[in-house]
Design an enzyme around this catalytic site. Structure first.
Site, PDB file in Angstrom:
ATOM      1  N   ARG A 578       0.930  -1.343  -0.073  1.00 51.13           N
ATOM      2  CA  ARG A 578       0.444   0.287  -0.812  1.00 51.13           C
ATOM      3  C   ARG A 578       0.696   0.916   0.015  1.00 51.13           C
ATOM      4  O   ARG A 578       1.502   1.381   0.651  1.00 51.13           O
ATOM      5  CB  ARG A 578      -1.156   0.511   1.397  1.00 51.13           C
ATOM      6  CG  ARG A 578      -2.899  -0.266   0.960  1.00 51.13           C
ATOM      7  CD  ARG A 578      -3.230   0.126   1.601  1.00 51.13           C
ATOM      8  NE  ARG A 578      -2.911  -0.983   2.935  1.00 51.13           N
ATOM      9  CZ  ARG A 578      -3.269  -1.771   4.134  1.00 51.13           C
ATOM     10  NH1 ARG A 578      -4.089  -1.189   4.882  1.00 51.13           N
ATOM     11  NH2 ARG A 578      -2.964  -2.969   4.337  1.00 51.13           N
ATOM     12  N   SER A 639       7.937  -4.950   6.393  1.00 50.82           N
ATOM     13  CA  SER A 639       8.004  -5.919   7.181  1.00 50.82           C
ATOM     14  C   SER A 639       8.704  -7.524   6.866  1.00 50.82           C
ATOM     15  O   SER A 639       8.374  -8.318   6.860  1.00 50.82           O
ATOM     16  CB  SER A 639       6.127  -5.916   7.421  1.00 50.82           C
ATOM     17  OG  SER A 639       5.432  -4.982   6.735  1.00 50.82           O
ATOM     18  N   ASP A 693       6.226  -3.126  10.754  1.00 55.54           N
ATOM     19  CA  ASP A 693       5.119  -3.970  10.754  1.00 55.54           C
ATOM     20  C   ASP A 693       4.373  -3.804  11.913  1.00 55.54           C
ATOM     21  O   ASP A 693       3.566  -2.863  12.440  1.00 55.54           O
ATOM     22  CB  ASP A 693       3.837  -5.169   9.710  1.00 55.54           C
ATOM     23  CG  ASP A 693       4.354  -5.495  10.010  1.00 55.54           C
ATOM     24  OD1 ASP A 693       5.475  -6.436  10.879  1.00 55.54           O
ATOM     25  OD2 ASP A 693       3.985  -6.828   9.539  1.00 55.54           O
TER      26      ASP A 693
HETATM   27  C1  BG6 Z   1      -1.420  -4.664   7.726  1.00 54.36           C
HETATM   28  C2  BG6 Z   1      -0.251  -4.025   7.993  1.00 54.36           C
HETATM   29  O1  BG6 Z   1      -1.980  -4.298   8.816  1.00 54.36           O
HETATM   30  O2  BG6 Z   1      -1.213  -5.542   8.890  1.00 54.36           O
HETATM   31  C3  BG6 Z   1       0.726  -4.835   7.210  1.00 54.36           C
HETATM   32  O3  BG6 Z   1      -0.077  -2.992   7.393  1.00 54.36           O
HETATM   33  C4  BG6 Z   1       1.119  -6.103   8.497  1.00 54.36           C
HETATM   34  O4  BG6 Z   1       1.647  -4.094   7.098  1.00 54.36           O
HETATM   35  C5  BG6 Z   1      -0.292  -6.397   8.097  1.00 54.36           C
HETATM   36  O5  BG6 Z   1       2.219  -6.991   7.087  1.00 54.36           O
HETATM   37  C6  BG6 Z   1       0.157  -8.466   8.468  1.00 54.36           C
HETATM   38  O6  BG6 Z   1      -1.311  -8.922   8.108  1.00 54.36           O
HETATM   39  P1  BG6 Z   1      -1.130  -9.520   6.199  1.00 54.36           P
HETATM   40  O7  BG6 Z   1      -1.955 -10.649   7.148  1.00 54.36           O
HETATM   41  O8  BG6 Z   1      -1.666  -8.724   5.679  1.00 54.36           O
HETATM   42  O9  BG6 Z   1       0.394 -10.328   6.479  1.00 54.36           O
HETATM   43  C1  GLC Z   2       8.010 -12.001   8.815  1.00 55.60           C
HETATM   44  C2  GLC Z   2       8.871 -11.297   8.963  1.00 55.60           C
HETATM   45  C3  GLC Z   2       8.585  -9.694  10.531  1.00 55.60           C
HETATM   46  C4  GLC Z   2       6.885  -9.455  10.098  1.00 55.60           C
HETATM   47  C5  GLC Z   2       6.534 -10.356   9.878  1.00 55.60           C
HETATM   48  C6  GLC Z   2       4.782 -10.014   9.733  1.00 55.60           C
HETATM   49  O1  GLC Z   2       7.771 -12.139  10.902  1.00 55.60           O
HETATM   50  O2  GLC Z   2      10.238 -11.509   8.897  1.00 55.60           O
HETATM   51  O3  GLC Z   2       9.811  -8.409  10.155  1.00 55.60           O
HETATM   52  O4  GLC Z   2       6.778  -8.627  11.035  1.00 55.60           O
HETATM   53  O5  GLC Z   2       6.743 -11.007   8.863  1.00 55.60           O
HETATM   54  O6  GLC Z   2       4.471  -9.792   9.244  1.00 55.60           O
END
Ligand code: BG6
Ligand code: GLC
Ligand code: GLC
Length: 953
Positions: A578, A639, A693
């Site tokens: 995003r 992340s 994240d």
């Molecule tokens: C979102 C975050 O809300 O949650 C992301 O903005 C994050 O950065 C994510 O990685 C985790 O959830 P998913 O299910 O999208 O991996």
């Molecule tokens: C993976 C990444 C970590 C992140 C998590 C959730 O474990 O290594 O940095 O926070 O996924 O998205």
């Protein structure tokens, strides 16, 4: 409930009503009889001599009398509706006087697979009048041919049917011995299925209490007792053989279960023998007396007692009343007494006696036999009514009754039989229509396709019964496509099936339990995970070898509310990539964002390609938002594990989840982004902060709740961060204040410390991943992997024959075919098993209702373990914070995000429960982040900008 009305019939209706398939209309017959005239018999006084009606008047009298047996379509519909209402009341557990049917749940929860095997002894009592049957049934599974069972029938003496119960069961045990003496069997291990065809309260597959005798039985000391126990006691008293009574079933259940599976399973069993009844597969959640909301259960309707509350009043004839008065159980089983074979002969006898007395038959003479109860049996009626049997046979039967038979008598008697039979078949059809409507309703299907197994002598010996039944059912429930399938070997084979199914289910359950046992973690195991996690945290913070990296994030404080300005944010690494515009004002935070896709080839291509793509998306977003040319401060949610040296420096340690772009690991991600910006000369961007994240989520929730000091993600991957005392962080200088630590707990256990908890399915999933040996904890918890774990378990259960009838399919062998979102859907209570079926059928997997339940249990075990492990992790974190601060009690909030946590119906509850259990001294509130971690990244940027401005001042 509608009541059943008396109705006058049109002649057309009457024609239709009295006509079993293919027979010339009765009225025309009558006319022709009238035209030809009745011949006078020698030696029998003429009508005029006796002052009796003339022949044509006789046929009028017969017709007039038979009018009583006609039931119109409207009346049938009323019976159908009334019975359906009665069934639904009884299912709902309402003790209303109107609910005269019993709706007794049996312990049969699935229809046969066709794979059942083994040898079974079957004892049938109560289906066929005064006879008791013993059978030896061999089931050959799918491969084998069908073997004819060996069977022997024993006549139960009348005094035994009406004597003390012990005598009846001793008689049954004696018959078993006699049978086994005559047909010695090689096995010592005798398993018996008991077909006991009376209304019973079943409390187990081998426990069943007789409610009341029906049909011709009335033995003392049995009602209110467990008939299986009575049989076991009698077998013991007999002492000759060692027989284990494994299952007890009603004859309708045996009929349904014994049916050869056709295109679909047979889900209704219909019996018209001495008595009548049906059973069908009902959704367990609709049966109030069962504490079960899953799967189906076979329910015996016991419709024989329908009308005992006088609902049938208008269709009852004077003959029905007379028959009831003289029966063993007056006032009871009123519906059965109009349909069951035990009563049809008696009804015919009463009509014939009445007509003879009125002078319409037999020259006005009766005989002692005609006036005695039980002199006309079902088999007589069947023979007399059979259009293929000659008049000579009718004559013979009547003469045996001591009647003098005139030429027209045979024909008229045949009409009487037809009328009684036709009414029985039509009433039975109305009752079956009620069951079909019930099925259609409970399955919410517009067009119900269903197979009905039929059993009993009335079906076997009287083919037109089935054709009338079929025609009438079509009229009453045109929206049901019903096929009627005669049961095999009577109900005996079905009883053996139930016994075999019970044995199979028990074996499958054992295998399922063995398979899922390693997923069911007890408190000690979870507490050990928590302790190991706490130890690994401490080591990681000290820079000692640990699977937890405990990365400093350079975020030292949560927002204080004074931050202002417009910021750009990027959010990479979850389900969606995003780009966001975040406006932080005194009135709150406003977010505009757009989702862009990252094709797999880009995520796993070259680093340059990936970062160029990211910059392209930013440019597009700026253009759309009218921000081109502006250099807003940018926060980057990235992340993945990064070693940070400052807020705007993050060296990617390794990719996780589905990313694997080359030349990035070991590089500063902010530099890679800046280089890509440089390559796109027209763009100016000011990258201020790189944020994990978890940190973004904590900051975002922290903006609303200052107690939020932990960030948790359970989505594609899983991870947590929390506010640690700076003095505990070896790699960052300074002893006072706090710093947010990105734990990277996904890698917990990569040093082998989770070894004992890892199953072979976890190992399979790991081996097939792009990073084998890495992210052990994440692979047991997060969305990217749970579906795969389930798929591997399903493959294993299929290979054991527990699932999908042991048939492996190509589809199930396809990686990632079973999405983690299916777990959330399957476990959602409101959608229940329908959802499981829809999902698996969509995947092209053949499915029985047992399969659906098993898949559900597998999903539950896998997601429960995930949630509990996650809870153990959170418990370790909050306990660490509490200990850091030397508090007796800690109150803390955890900001959470991630699709699995948010979409799964039970995940969040299980995490919270585990934390309560393992960290009882911490009061933990979970806050779901609504705006994603992009907002948090913007807030981190805002805090940094505020601090930078203060430095300038
Ligand atoms: C979102 C975050 O809300 O949650 C992301 O903005 C994050 O950065 C994510 O990685 C985790 O959830 P998913 O299910 O999208 O991996
Ligand atoms: C993976 C990444 C970590 C992140 C998590 C959730 O474990 O290594 O940095 O926070 O996924 O998205
Ligand atoms: C009677 C019994 C019932 C049985 C039926 C057919 O109605 O009560 O249990 O199924 O007869 O035999």
């Amino acid at each position: 409930m509608p009541h059943i009305e008396r109705e006058e019939l049109t002649p057309e209706e009457s024609d239709q009503l009295l006509l079993p398939g293919g027979r010339p209309p009765l009225w025309k017959h009558m006319e022709s009889i009238g035209a030809v005239g009745l011949q006078q018999r020698e030696g029998v006084p003429s009508c005029s001599q006796k002052g009796l009606p003339c022949p044509s008047d006789s046929s009028e009298l017969v017709l007039e009398c038979l009018q009583q047996f006609k039931v119109t379509q409207t009346q049938l519909q009323q019976i159908q509706t009334s019975l359906l209402g009665s069934m639904e009341q009884a299912l709902g557990g309402q003790a209303s006087p109107a609910s005269t049917v019993r709706m007794l749940p049996t312990y049969v929860g699935s229809t046969p697979h066709g794979t059942e095997q083994g040898d079974f002894l079957v004892l049938e009592l109560g289906a066929t009048g005064a006879s008791l049957r013993v059978l030896w049934v061999t089931l050959m599974g799918t491969e084998g041919h069908r073997m004819e069972p060996r069977s022997q029938e024993f006549v139960i003496p009348p005094e035994v049917m009406l004597g003390p119960g012990q005598q009846l069961f001793d008689f049954a045990a004696h018959c078993l011995s006699e049978f086994l003496d005559a047909f010695p069997v090689s096995t010592q291990d005798l398993q018996l299925g008991f077909s006991f065809s009376f209304p019973c309260h079943q409390t187990g597959l081998d426990r069943s209490t007789l409610i009341s005798w029906t049909k011709g039985f009335r033995c003392s000391g049995v009602e209110g007792h467990d008939v299986v126990q009575l049989l076991r006691d009698a077998i013991k008293r007999q002492g000759a053989y060692n027989i284990d009574v494994v299952a007890v079933v009603n004859d309708t259940v045996g009929t349904m279960m014994g049916c050869e599976p056709g295109v679909g399973p047979c889900e209704v069993g219909l019996v018209v023998d001495t008595g009548t009844n049906a059973c069908y597969m009902e959704e367990a959640r609709h049966v109030a007396v069962l504490d079960e909301d899953r799967g189906r259960v076979c329910v015996s309707v016991e419709w024989g007692s329908f009308g005992d509350d006088e609902a049938l009043g208008p269709v009852l004839t004077t003959f029905d009343h007379a028959l009831d008065r003289e029966s063993l159980n007056p006032g009871a089983q009123r519906f059965e007494k109009m349909i069951g074979g035990l009563y049809l002969g008696e009804l015919v006898r009463l009509v014939l006696a009445h007509l003879a007395q009125r002078g319409a038959l037999f020259g006005g003479c009766t005989s002692p036999a005609l006036l005695s109860r039980g002199s006309i049996l079902l088999q007589h009626v069947t023979e007399m009514e059979d259009p293929l049997a000659g008049a000579a046979r009718v004559h013979a039967i009547l003469q045996d009754l001591g009647l003098s038979v005139g030429a027209s008598d045979a024909e008229l008697v045949r009409y009487v039989c037809t009328a009684v039979f036709t009414r029985a078949a039509r009433l039975c059809a109305a009752a079956l229509a009620a069951v079909l409507s019930r099925l259609q309703h409970s399955r919410e299907q517009q067009m119900l396709q269903i197979a009905v197994a039929t059993g009993g002598r009335v079906f076997e010996r009287h083919p037109s019964f089935l054709s009338i039944l079929q025609e009438t059912v079509m009229l009453l429930v045109p929206e049901c496509d019903v096929s009627f399938i005669p049961s095999v070997d009577g109900g005996g084979r079905g009883v053996a099936m139930v016994t075999a199914v019970a044995a199979r289910l028990a074996a499958h359950r054992r295998l399922l339990e063995e398979t899922l046992a390693p997923f069911r973690l007890n408190r000690e195991q979870l507490a050990a995970v928590q302790a190991q996690m706490q130890e690994a945290m401490a080591k990681g913070l000290q820079g000692e070898a640990s699977s937890l990296r405990m990365l400093p994030t350079y975020v030292r404080a949560t927002p204080d509310g004074s931050e202002r300005g417009d910021f750009l944010a990027l959010d990479l690494g979850g389900t969606n990539f995003r780009v966001l515009l975040v406006r932080v004002t005194a009135g709150g935070v406003q977010i505009t964002s757009q989702v862009y896709s990252i094709p797999e080839c880009v995520a796993q291509g070259s680093g340059q390609q990936l970062f160029d793509h990211i910059v392209d998306c930013i440019v597009d977003f700026q253009q759309k938002q009218g921000l081109s040319g502006q250099s807003l401060p940018l926060g980057f949610t990235f992340s993945f594990p990064c070693r940070q040296l400052g807020l705007d420096q993050g060296i990617l340690l390794n990719w996780t989840k589905g990313f694997n772009a080359s030349d990035c690991e070991g590089q500063d991600v902010v530099c890679l982004l800046r280089e890509a910006i440089g390559r796109k000369q027209a763009v100016k961007l000011n990258v201020v902060a790189i944020v994990n994240d978890t940190v973004g989520t904590m900051m975002s929730c922290g903006y609303e709740d200052p107690r939020c000091e932990v960030g948790l993600i359970v989505g594609t991957g899983t991870n947590a961060c929390y506010m640690e005392e700076l003095r505990n962080v070896a790699s960052v200088a300074g002893d006072s204040g706090h710093m947010c630590i990105n734990m990277e707990w996904g890698a917990f256990g990569d040093d082998g410390s989770l070894g004992l908890l890892r199953t072979c399915f976890d190992a399979n999933v790991d081996q097939a991943s792009i990073n084998p040996g890495k992210q052990s904890f994440e692979k047991m918890i997060s969305g990217m992997y749970l579906g795969e774990i389930v798929r591997h378990i399903l493959l294993h259960l299929t290979s054991l024959g527990v699932l999908f009838r042991g048939q492996q399919t190509q589809r199930l062998q396809t990686r990632d075919i079973f999405k983690t979102k299916f777990l959330s859907e399957i476990e959602s209570d409101s959608l229940a098993l329908r959802q499981v079926r829809a999902i698996l059928e969509d995947l092209g997997l053949p499915l029985t209702s047992d399969d659906a339940l098993i898949v559900l249990e597998v999903c539950q075990a896998v997601s429960q373990r995930a949630a509990q492990l996650c809870g153990a992790g959170v418990a370790a974190v909050v306990e660490k914070i509490r200990e850091n601060r030397g508090l007796e009690e800690l109150t803390v909030s955890v900001g959470v995000d991630g699709t699995l946590y948010k979409l799964h119906p039970h995940f969040s509850g299980l995490v919270a429960a585990t934390v309560r259990e393992l960290a009882p001294r911490c009061a933990v509130t979970f806050l779901q982040s609504e705006d994603g971690s992009g907002k948090g990244a913007a807030l981190v940027t805002a805090v940094a900008c505020r601090l930078a401005q203060m430095d300038h001042v």
